[in-house]
Design a protein around this motif. Structure first.
Motif, PDB file in Angstrom:
ATOM      1  N   THR A  13       3.082  19.402 -10.523  1.00 30.80           N
ATOM      2  CA  THR A  13       3.143  19.531  -9.070  1.00 30.80           C
ATOM      3  C   THR A  13       4.577  19.365  -8.600  1.00 30.80           C
ATOM      4  OG1 THR A  13       2.910  17.184  -8.472  1.00 30.80           O
ATOM      5  CG2 THR A  13       0.891  18.386  -9.018  1.00 30.80           C
ATOM      6  N   THR A  14       4.765  19.508  -7.301  1.00 30.85           N
ATOM      7  CA  THR A  14       6.097  19.320  -6.731  1.00 30.85           C
ATOM      8  C   THR A  14       6.591  17.893  -6.917  1.00 30.85           C
ATOM      9  OG1 THR A  14       7.411  19.659  -4.723  1.00 30.85           O
ATOM     10  CG2 THR A  14       5.237  18.700  -4.438  1.00 30.85           C
ATOM     11  N   ASN A  15       5.686  16.973  -7.196  1.00 29.74           N
ATOM     12  CA  ASN A  15       6.054  15.579  -7.451  1.00 29.74           C
ATOM     13  C   ASN A  15       6.019  15.241  -8.939  1.00 29.74           C
ATOM     14  OD1 ASN A  15       4.423  15.487  -4.587  1.00 29.74           O
ATOM     15  ND2 ASN A  15       6.227  14.193  -4.594  1.00 29.74           N
ATOM     16  N   GLY A  16       6.063  16.279  -9.775  1.00 30.00           N
ATOM     17  CA  GLY A  16       6.045  16.058 -11.211  1.00 30.00           C
ATOM     18  C   GLY A  16       4.636  16.142 -11.764  1.00 30.00           C
ATOM     19  N   GLY A  47       4.250  16.582   2.236  1.00 28.34           N
ATOM     20  CA  GLY A  47       4.695  15.601   1.250  1.00 28.34           C
ATOM     21  C   GLY A  47       5.194  14.292   1.822  1.00 28.34           C
ATOM     22  N   GLU A  48       5.299  14.192   3.147  1.00 30.56           N
ATOM     23  CA  GLU A  48       5.857  12.983   3.762  1.00 30.56           C
ATOM     24  C   GLU A  48       4.997  11.752   3.507  1.00 30.56           C
ATOM     25  OE1 GLU A  48       6.632  13.617   7.868  1.00 30.56           O
ATOM     26  OE2 GLU A  48       7.981  15.308   7.532  1.00 30.56           O
ATOM     27  N   TYR A  88       3.168  11.254   0.793  1.00 26.64           N
ATOM     28  CA  TYR A  88       2.800  11.213  -0.623  1.00 26.64           C
ATOM     29  C   TYR A  88       2.737   9.792  -1.172  1.00 26.64           C
ATOM     30  CZ  TYR A  88       2.869  11.829  -5.664  1.00 26.64           C
ATOM     31  OH  TYR A  88       2.574  11.744  -7.003  1.00 26.64           O
ATOM     32  N   ASP A  89       3.736   8.987  -0.867  1.00 23.96           N
ATOM     33  CA  ASP A  89       3.772   7.628  -1.415  1.00 23.96           C
ATOM     34  C   ASP A  89       2.539   6.829  -1.028  1.00 23.96           C
ATOM     35  OD1 ASP A  89       6.169   8.118  -2.635  1.00 23.96           O
ATOM     36  OD2 ASP A  89       7.395   7.213  -1.066  1.00 23.96           O
ATOM     37  N   SER A 102      -0.763   8.666  -2.586  1.00 24.59           N
ATOM     38  CA  SER A 102      -0.864   8.626  -4.050  1.00 24.59           C
ATOM     39  C   SER A 102      -1.244   7.247  -4.568  1.00 24.59           C
ATOM     40  CB  SER A 102       0.460   9.079  -4.687  1.00 24.59           C
ATOM     41  OG  SER A 102       1.518   8.221  -4.314  1.00 24.59           O
ATOM     42  N   THR A 159      -2.699  12.616  -5.951  1.00 24.52           N
ATOM     43  CA  THR A 159      -2.401  13.436  -4.774  1.00 24.52           C
ATOM     44  C   THR A 159      -1.594  14.668  -5.174  1.00 24.52           C
ATOM     45  OG1 THR A 159      -2.428  11.487  -3.339  1.00 24.52           O
ATOM     46  CG2 THR A 159      -1.301  13.456  -2.506  1.00 24.52           C
ATOM     47  N   VAL A 198       0.453  17.815  -3.833  1.00 26.81           N
ATOM     48  CA  VAL A 198       1.150  18.349  -2.663  1.00 26.81           C
ATOM     49  C   VAL A 198       1.507  19.810  -2.926  1.00 26.81           C
ATOM     50  CG1 VAL A 198       3.163  18.156  -1.156  1.00 26.81           C
ATOM     51  CG2 VAL A 198       2.129  16.081  -2.119  1.00 26.81           C
TER      52      VAL A 198
END
Length: 314
Positions: free
Chosen positions: A48-51, A125-126, A128-129, A132, A137, A139
């Motif tokens: 994903t965009t967050n790895g 994605g704002e 996400y933290d 997740s 999660t 994104v």
């Protein structure tokens, strides 16, 4: 004689005991391996965009901030979604028992936690933290998936429903092709189309990936904006325009989003009424509740709606 037999029986008994113990250990090992394989089969790793993240292969409780239509197409119903999604003109009947999680982009973390999701899907994605920490999660940034094919293919792979996605897209393509053929038979190929929104004090022109009819007109039906402004509109996707330059942004046909106003209202307006498209009755006015959405289900419905209108034109 009895004493001799005992000499043979004792070693045989010990051998039998060792064999039974080995079998038991083997069964434990096999059982443990099977459990581990099953556990691994219940999850998979996705990029994903967050790895890389690990998600369930068959999630049962999805909270989705966006892409709800694609989930429904694949027969996956979320347990929670934002209020804006639940009001979707094309989906709301199928989402009556889905819980509201708050505003799009600002979900209630407490509400999301209470729904006990095993997967969260969002285009923002704002958060996400925070999200997740509740569940895996995914994104998918807003605008990254540009049409029905990209969207359904992505979620078909994500949710192990590739065949369902292919089947739906095959039907979708056929319906779009049929609609395009009807329009092409009546509307000249070089006729220009404009996607406009009346925002009260100002107007906006839109490209092919920002709602208001851009997807069905420019992508599905293959129509083009006025040549003079085509590059600007397609690159920026939305442009604020004033009445003074309205004529530059309006083509032979106008698809206009306007709440509370009718075609007759625009015909009676001195500036709008002077435009060739309006004079020729090539103006289509619809409310934002029908034009804003551009998920696969909405686009197909919009294509059918606009095709019906266009094929009555001379």
């Amino acid at each position: 004689m009895l004493r001799q037999n005992r000499k043979f029986i004792a070693p045989l008994f010990l051998l039998l005991l060792l064999l039974l113990t080995a079998c038991g250990e083997n069964e434990k090992t096999t059982s443990s391996t099977t459990e581990q394989d099953t556990k691994e089969a219940e999850t998979k790793t996705v990029q994903t965009t967050n790895g890389e993240i690990v998600i369930p292969t068959n999630p049962q409780r999805i909270v989705a901030e966006e892409y709800i239509a694609s989930l429904l197409v694949l027969d996956v119903k979320p347990v929670g979604a934002p209020g804006l999604a639940l009001e979707n003109y094309y989906l709301k009947d199928g989402l009556k028992d889905v819980e509201e999680i708050g505003d799009y982009g600002k979900p209630s973390i407490e509400k999301v936690i209470s729904l006990k999701p095993d997967l969260i899907i969002t285009g923002n994605g704002e958060n996400y933290d925070a999200l997740s920490k509740i569940a895996p999660t995914v994104v998918i940034p807003y605008g990254e998936l540009k049409n029905a094919h990209e969207e359904l293919t992505y979620f078909g792979e994500l949710l192990d429903k590739e065949q369902e996605a292919k089947d739906w897209l095959a039907q979708y393509d056929q319906k779009i092709a049929d609609a395009k053929a009807l329009v092409d038979a009546i509307i000249p190929e070089d006729a220009s189309f404009s996607i406009i929104e009346d925002a009260g004090k100002s107007y906006y022109a839109y490209g092919d990936n920002f709602g208001r009819g851009g997807q069905p007109v420019y992508q599905s039906l293959g129509r083009k904006p006025p040549a003079k402004v085509a590059d600007e509109i397609m690159e920026k996707q939305w442009v604020e325009i004033s009445k003074e330059v309205l004529a530059d942004y309006t083509g032979d046909y106008i698809i206009l989003t306007a709440d509370g106003r009718t075609v007759e209202d625009f015909k009676n307006d001195p500036i709008w009424g002077s435009l060739p498209a309006v004079k020729n009755d090539h103006l289509y006015v619809w409310p934002e509740e029908r034009s804003w959405y551009y998920d696969p289900t909405a686009v197909l419905a919009q294509v059918e709606e606009l095709t019906k209108w266009l094929t009555t034109k001379k």
